[in-house]
Write a protein that holds these residues in place. Structure first.
Motif, PDB file in Angstrom:
ATOM      1  N   MET A 279       5.696   4.649   0.887  1.00 55.71           N
ATOM      2  CA  MET A 279       4.369   4.669   1.514  1.00 55.71           C
ATOM      3  C   MET A 279       4.170   3.466   2.431  1.00 55.71           C
ATOM      4  O   MET A 279       3.567   3.552   3.503  1.00 55.71           O
ATOM      5  CB  MET A 279       3.291   4.702   0.424  1.00 55.71           C
ATOM      6  N   SER A 280       4.700   2.302   2.018  1.00 57.93           N
ATOM      7  CA  SER A 280       4.566   1.096   2.830  1.00 57.93           C
ATOM      8  C   SER A 280       5.343   1.247   4.136  1.00 57.93           C
ATOM      9  O   SER A 280       4.881   0.816   5.202  1.00 57.93           O
ATOM     10  CB  SER A 280       5.057  -0.113   2.049  1.00 57.93           C
ATOM     11  N   GLU A 281       6.542   1.851   4.083  1.00 55.63           N
ATOM     12  CA  GLU A 281       7.308   2.089   5.301  1.00 55.63           C
ATOM     13  C   GLU A 281       6.555   3.005   6.260  1.00 55.63           C
ATOM     14  O   GLU A 281       6.558   2.804   7.479  1.00 55.63           O
ATOM     15  CB  GLU A 281       8.670   2.696   4.945  1.00 55.63           C
ATOM     16  N   GLN A 282       5.897   4.003   5.690  1.00 60.84           N
ATOM     17  CA  GLN A 282       5.104   4.918   6.520  1.00 60.84           C
ATOM     18  C   GLN A 282       3.963   4.174   7.214  1.00 60.84           C
ATOM     19  O   GLN A 282       3.726   4.348   8.418  1.00 60.84           O
ATOM     20  CB  GLN A 282       4.557   6.038   5.635  1.00 60.84           C
ATOM     21  N   LEU A 283       3.250   3.310   6.483  1.00 64.78           N
ATOM     22  CA  LEU A 283       2.152   2.545   7.075  1.00 64.78           C
ATOM     23  C   LEU A 283       2.671   1.583   8.138  1.00 64.78           C
ATOM     24  O   LEU A 283       2.041   1.394   9.190  1.00 64.78           O
ATOM     25  CB  LEU A 283       1.403   1.781   5.988  1.00 64.78           C
ATOM     26  N   LYS A 284       3.819   0.925   7.874  1.00 63.96           N
ATOM     27  CA  LYS A 284       4.390   0.016   8.866  1.00 63.96           C
ATOM     28  C   LYS A 284       4.696   0.754  10.177  1.00 63.96           C
ATOM     29  O   LYS A 284       4.394   0.262  11.273  1.00 63.96           O
ATOM     30  CB  LYS A 284       5.673  -0.614   8.317  1.00 63.96           C
ATOM     31  N   PHE A 285       5.302   1.921  10.043  1.00 70.84           N
ATOM     32  CA  PHE A 285       5.624   2.695  11.237  1.00 70.84           C
ATOM     33  C   PHE A 285       4.365   3.085  12.000  1.00 70.84           C
ATOM     34  O   PHE A 285       4.301   2.977  13.236  1.00 70.84           O
ATOM     35  CB  PHE A 285       6.410   3.944  10.844  1.00 70.84           C
ATOM     36  N   VAL A 286       3.317   3.520  11.267  1.00 75.93           N
ATOM     37  CA  VAL A 286       2.066   3.925  11.920  1.00 75.93           C
ATOM     38  C   VAL A 286       1.431   2.747  12.641  1.00 75.93           C
ATOM     39  O   VAL A 286       0.981   2.847  13.797  1.00 75.93           O
ATOM     40  CB  VAL A 286       1.104   4.532  10.883  1.00 75.93           C
ATOM     41  N   VAL A 287       1.397   1.570  11.992  1.00 76.40           N
ATOM     42  CA  VAL A 287       0.773   0.387  12.600  1.00 76.40           C
ATOM     43  C   VAL A 287       1.557  -0.054  13.828  1.00 76.40           C
ATOM     44  O   VAL A 287       0.974  -0.409  14.869  1.00 76.40           O
ATOM     45  CB  VAL A 287       0.672  -0.741  11.546  1.00 76.40           C
ATOM     46  N   GLU A 288       2.895  -0.032  13.752  1.00 73.58           N
ATOM     47  CA  GLU A 288       3.711  -0.427  14.902  1.00 73.58           C
ATOM     48  C   GLU A 288       3.473   0.496  16.096  1.00 73.58           C
ATOM     49  O   GLU A 288       3.336   0.039  17.239  1.00 73.58           O
ATOM     50  CB  GLU A 288       5.189  -0.401  14.517  1.00 73.58           C
ATOM     51  N   GLN A 289       3.422   1.785  15.843  1.00 74.17           N
ATOM     52  CA  GLN A 289       3.211   2.728  16.941  1.00 74.17           C
ATOM     53  C   GLN A 289       1.809   2.627  17.531  1.00 74.17           C
ATOM     54  O   GLN A 289       1.622   2.786  18.736  1.00 74.17           O
ATOM     55  CB  GLN A 289       3.472   4.163  16.463  1.00 74.17           C
ATOM     56  N   LEU A 290       0.811   2.349  16.680  1.00 72.98           N
ATOM     57  CA  LEU A 290      -0.564   2.210  17.187  1.00 72.98           C
ATOM     58  C   LEU A 290      -0.737   0.944  18.004  1.00 72.98           C
ATOM     59  O   LEU A 290      -1.596   0.887  18.893  1.00 72.98           O
ATOM     60  CB  LEU A 290      -1.557   2.240  16.030  1.00 72.98           C
ATOM     61  N   ASN A 291       0.028  -0.093  17.709  1.00 66.62           N
ATOM     62  CA  ASN A 291      -0.071  -1.339  18.478  1.00 66.62           C
ATOM     63  C   ASN A 291       0.632  -1.244  19.830  1.00 66.62           C
ATOM     64  O   ASN A 291       0.392  -2.082  20.702  1.00 66.62           O
ATOM     65  CB  ASN A 291       0.515  -2.499  17.670  1.00 66.62           C
ATOM     66  N   LYS A 292       1.523  -0.239  20.009  1.00 69.59           N
ATOM     67  CA  LYS A 292       2.234  -0.088  21.261  1.00 69.59           C
ATOM     68  C   LYS A 292       1.399   0.715  22.259  1.00 69.59           C
ATOM     69  O   LYS A 292       0.293   1.173  21.960  1.00 69.59           O
ATOM     70  CB  LYS A 292       3.578   0.617  21.014  1.00 69.59           C
ATOM     71  N   GLU A 293       1.985   0.858  23.473  1.00 71.23           N
ATOM     72  CA  GLU A 293       1.360   1.713  24.480  1.00 71.23           C
ATOM     73  C   GLU A 293       1.438   3.167  24.020  1.00 71.23           C
ATOM     74  O   GLU A 293       2.407   3.554  23.379  1.00 71.23           O
ATOM     75  CB  GLU A 293       2.074   1.546  25.835  1.00 71.23           C
TER      76      GLU A 293
ATOM     77  N   PHE B 140      -1.771   3.155  22.932  1.00 70.18           N
ATOM     78  CA  PHE B 140      -2.925   2.996  22.039  1.00 70.18           C
ATOM     79  C   PHE B 140      -3.453   1.559  22.058  1.00 70.18           C
ATOM     80  O   PHE B 140      -4.657   1.339  22.191  1.00 70.18           O
ATOM     81  CB  PHE B 140      -2.531   3.407  20.615  1.00 70.18           C
ATOM     82  N   ARG B 141      -2.537   0.543  21.861  1.00 69.97           N
ATOM     83  CA  ARG B 141      -2.894  -0.881  21.902  1.00 69.97           C
ATOM     84  C   ARG B 141      -4.068  -1.205  20.972  1.00 69.97           C
ATOM     85  O   ARG B 141      -5.122  -1.679  21.382  1.00 69.97           O
ATOM     86  CB  ARG B 141      -3.228  -1.288  23.345  1.00 69.97           C
ATOM     87  N   LYS B 142      -3.877  -0.902  19.684  1.00 73.61           N
ATOM     88  CA  LYS B 142      -4.961  -1.058  18.711  1.00 73.61           C
ATOM     89  C   LYS B 142      -5.024  -2.459  18.092  1.00 73.61           C
ATOM     90  O   LYS B 142      -6.052  -2.833  17.545  1.00 73.61           O
ATOM     91  CB  LYS B 142      -4.795  -0.021  17.587  1.00 73.61           C
ATOM     92  N   SER B 143      -3.918  -3.227  18.131  1.00 72.97           N
ATOM     93  CA  SER B 143      -3.853  -4.579  17.535  1.00 72.97           C
ATOM     94  C   SER B 143      -4.227  -4.560  16.049  1.00 72.97           C
ATOM     95  O   SER B 143      -5.120  -5.290  15.593  1.00 72.97           O
ATOM     96  CB  SER B 143      -4.761  -5.548  18.310  1.00 72.97           C
ATOM     97  N   PHE B 144      -3.602  -3.668  15.286  1.00 74.98           N
ATOM     98  CA  PHE B 144      -3.806  -3.584  13.845  1.00 74.98           C
ATOM     99  C   PHE B 144      -2.707  -4.362  13.132  1.00 74.98           C
ATOM    100  O   PHE B 144      -1.636  -4.632  13.691  1.00 74.98           O
ATOM    101  CB  PHE B 144      -3.758  -2.124  13.362  1.00 74.98           C
ATOM    102  N   ASN B 145      -3.005  -4.738  11.872  1.00 75.48           N
ATOM    103  CA  ASN B 145      -1.963  -5.117  10.931  1.00 75.48           C
ATOM    104  C   ASN B 145      -2.151  -4.284   9.673  1.00 75.48           C
ATOM    105  O   ASN B 145      -3.086  -3.477   9.591  1.00 75.48           O
ATOM    106  CB  ASN B 145      -1.985  -6.619  10.634  1.00 75.48           C
ATOM    107  N   LEU B 146      -1.286  -4.470   8.685  1.00 76.57           N
ATOM    108  CA  LEU B 146      -1.351  -3.607   7.500  1.00 76.57           C
ATOM    109  C   LEU B 146      -2.679  -3.755   6.769  1.00 76.57           C
ATOM    110  O   LEU B 146      -3.235  -2.775   6.255  1.00 76.57           O
ATOM    111  CB  LEU B 146      -0.190  -3.937   6.557  1.00 76.57           C
ATOM    112  N   ILE B 147      -3.218  -4.961   6.736  1.00 76.17           N
ATOM    113  CA  ILE B 147      -4.462  -5.189   5.977  1.00 76.17           C
ATOM    114  C   ILE B 147      -5.641  -4.555   6.697  1.00 76.17           C
ATOM    115  O   ILE B 147      -6.455  -3.840   6.096  1.00 76.17           O
ATOM    116  CB  ILE B 147      -4.670  -6.707   5.770  1.00 76.17           C
ATOM    117  N   THR B 148      -5.763  -4.850   7.996  1.00 74.95           N
ATOM    118  CA  THR B 148      -6.911  -4.291   8.735  1.00 74.95           C
ATOM    119  C   THR B 148      -6.838  -2.766   8.806  1.00 74.95           C
ATOM    120  O   THR B 148      -7.863  -2.084   8.719  1.00 74.95           O
ATOM    121  CB  THR B 148      -6.936  -4.862  10.156  1.00 74.95           C
TER     122      THR B 148
END
Length: 677
Positions: A1-15, A17-25
């Motif tokens: 589950m953590s790997e899934q969240l990491k992948f989602v956060v990385e993709q959302l921070n890229k073009e 989307f440019r969301k500037s998220f981390n796992l906690i936020t």
């Protein structure tokens, strides 16, 4: 589950989307915010999904997202395979549901963009089968299906063209490969030159190879000219056949050009045209009008809701049930007269259908005839433009017939020569077999003589030496031809390389400034797009708010209009009732007897008096019937007894008459017997 969240956060921070998220936020997002993030990802895949979640009802949001995910072929995990639980989790913003959807979407964004784009054009509309029974709607739906299939083919061709384009890197690789091949061929040519220089008369052999190549090219050109002449001869024969057929048709038309036949043909055409005008075309026109009226009626009616559609379905089912009941009753009744009429009706309908089919065939034949005449006129015009004459004249026809006859005689002679050559070939083949047999016998004798003299194998060795010398000469000729071919190939490759370089050089020069310009325009486009997206988001939110306000005001306006019309109708009804009450009071109080007769009270009193007098008369009549009932019954019984008595007398009279006739016959038979004795 953590790997899934990491992948989602990385993709959302890229073009893009440019969301500037981390796992906690990201993990601390509220359900509504998480749904907004999911909606942003869906909007990137399909721009139609770009809406604000806060301005939309939860059910509408869930329905929209579920529809798009189904179109993208998303499958929920095993724990959420139930549709209701998945929908509930999507409405409430459940984290496991949203995280799984985001992980699945972000893995394949380009593929899903393409699928969403294609779905707009390839998702077919579902039309009920009842509507497809209409010809116009069915034709429109078939055209729509054909357009969808055409879009598929065009899209495939577009993709093939995009993927089949050559880039400058590929051209450079091809040029480098061709240069390497050129070097290898030069080396091979040098090696072959060194090997051939040691052979005697190699220059003479090269000259002979060149002459042979020239003669082969000349042979090819002569064969091509021969084929062209054959084609011209075939075209001339085809024109001759067409001209003969036209002449035959004209002669037949001239032979049939009698007044009686022309009148008969005109009468038949008049009958057919009258049938078309009076029966077929008015029916088709009426059916088209009914279709247009039906479609206009459908267009004029307001859009139906789901409840109205269900109600109409129920009415249709009830009507079908009543129709089935009536059919069953009719079948149970089974009136023979109806059966006869049904037979005649069926025969009449069959005749009408045959008549209509023949009329349609006649129409199609006329269209084909018109098309053939148009084609014939076009070909005549083409022939007139090419040859200068529309129809071949008599002299030319005679000349062509003479040529054809001469060619026929030549053909017969050639066939005879072929038969003679075949016979000669059979004789030569038989001679060859005899000579082979003799050669084998002589060879056996020679081998036996060689064995006797002690030099066995001498003839075989001599034949082998001759074969080796012949093979050597053939190899020398092949070497000469190969050397010439290699030199020609090297020249062609050099010319091709020079042409490719000269063709690619200006393109490369033009490509360099265009690349720089493309980079600048791309950067400017990204900046403008970001500005546009921010402005469009603000305008879209304002527009949605204004649309919601306009919708509420329109609903209120519609409710007030309904209320106004209802109150106005009740007011008119009450005014009519009051007016009738005033008129009734005036008529009842009026001193004029004619006016008083018009009053409702007087009318009702008059009707009551008439009914009372009528009831009194009926009661008197009932009393008279009761009093005369007993004597009438008695009299009717006496009449029945009298009728039975008369019937009995009639039967007795008939029986006595039949017995008398039998006795008379017996008496006559006895007299005849006495006479015979």
């Amino acid at each position: 589950m953590s790997e899934q969240l990491k992948f989602v956060v990385e993709q959302l921070n890229k073009e893009p989307f440019r969301k500037s998220f981390n796992l906690i936020t990201f993990d601390s997002l509220e359900p509504i915010q998480l749904l907004q993030v999911l909606n942003d990802v869906l909007a990137e895949i399909d721009p139609k999904q770009a809406v604000d979640i806060r301005e939309e009802m939860p059910e509408q949001t869930a329905k929209r997202m579920v529809t798009l995910l189904g179109m993208l072929k998303y499958k929920p995990p095993g724990s959420l395979s139930d549709a209701s639980s998945f929908r509930q989790g999507l409405v409430t913003g459940n984290k496991p549901v949203i995280h799984h959807i985001l992980h699945w979407l972000l893995q394949r964004v380009p593929e899903l963009k393409k699928r969403a784009y294609l779905a707009r054009f390839l998702m077919k509309l579902e039309v009920p089968a009842d509507f497809l029974q209409d010809d116009v709607i069915s034709d429109t739906y078939h055209q729509y299906a054909e357009l969808v299939e055409g879009f598929k083919t065009y899209h495939k061709e577009c993709e093939q063209l995009r993927t089949s384009g050559f880039s400058t890197a590929e051209i450079r690789r091809d040029i480098s490969a061709m240069e390497e091949e050129k070097d290898q061929l030069n080396k091979r040519v040098e090696r072959l030159k060194k090997r051939v220089e040691s052979v005697s008369n190699h220059q003479r052999m090269l000259e002979m190879a060149g002459q042979l190549r020239v003669e082969k090219e000349r042979e090819e050109s002569l064969s091509q000219q021969k084929q062209e002449q054959k084609n011209q001869l075939f075209q001339a024969e085809q024109r001759l056949q067409r001209s003969q057929q036209q002449l035959k048709d004209l002669r037949q038309a001239a032979a049939d050009a009698k007044p009686e036949s022309l009148m008969k043909r005109l009468e038949e055409e008049m009958k057919i045209n009258s049938y078309m005008v009076s029966d077929k075309l008015p029916k088709e026109l009426e059916s088209k009008r009914r279709t247009v009226q039906y479609l206009q009626k459908v267009l004029s009616e307001p859009a139906m809701g789901q409840d109205e559609l269900r109600e109409l379905d129920g009415k249709i089912k009830d009507a079908n049930a009543r129709i089935n009941q009536l059919i069953e009753k009719r079948m149970m009744r089974n009136d023979p007269m109806d059966d006869k009429l049904t037979l005649f009706r069926q025969q009449a309908s069959i005749i009408i259908r045959k008549k209509e089919a023949k009329a349609e065939e006649l129409q199609e034949a006329r269209e084909e005839l018109a098309a053939g005449e148009r084609e014939m006129s076009q070909r005549n015009s083409q022939a007139r433009g090419q040859d200068g004459d529309e129809v071949i004249r008599g002299d030319e026809l005679k000349r062509l017939v003479g040529k054809l006859r001469s060619k026929g005689t030549v053909h017969k002679k050639k066939r005879q020569e072929m038969a003679e050559l075949k016979a000669e070939y059979g004789v030569l083949q038989r001679t060859e077999e005899v000579l082979k047999q003799r050669h084998e016998a002589i060879q056996q004798q020679l081998q036996s003589l060689e064995a006797q003299k002690g030099i066995s194998g001498y003839s075989d060795t001599q034949e082998g030496l001759e074969r080796v010398s012949a093979t050597k000469s053939e190899l020398d000729e092949m070497k000469g031809r190969t050397l010439e071919d290699m030199s020609e190939m090297v020249k062609k490759l050099n010319s091709m390389i020079v042409e490719k370089k000269s063709a690619v050089a200006p393109i490369i020069k033009e490509l360099r400034p265009l690349r720089q310009q493309c980079q600048e325009l791309t950067q400017e486009h990204e900046e403008k797009k970001a500005q546009y997206d921010s402005i469009a988001a603000g305008l879209e939110s304002n527009r949605s708010k204004l649309e919601q306000e306009v919708k509420t005001l329109r609903d209120e306006n519609a409710q007030e209009e309904n209320r106004y019309h209802h109150v106005n109708g009740m007011k008119q009804i009450i005014e009519m009732q009051m007016q009738r009450a005033v008129e009734e009071t005036k008529a009842y109080v009026s001193s004029d007897p004619q006016e008083r007769k018009k009053a409702i009270r007087e009318v009702y009193m008059k009707n009551i008096a008439e009914q009372e007098s009528l009831g009194k008369k009926l009661r008197e009549k009932q009393k008279a019937v009761r009093e005369s009932h007993g004597p009438n019954i008695k009299q009717m019984k006496m009449w029945r007894d009298l009728e039975q008595l008369m019937e009995c007398k009639r039967q007795c009279f008939l029986r006595a008459q039949s017995q008398a006739s039998i006795g008379q016959v017996i008496q006559e038979g006895g007299e005849d017997r006495l006479v015979l004795l």
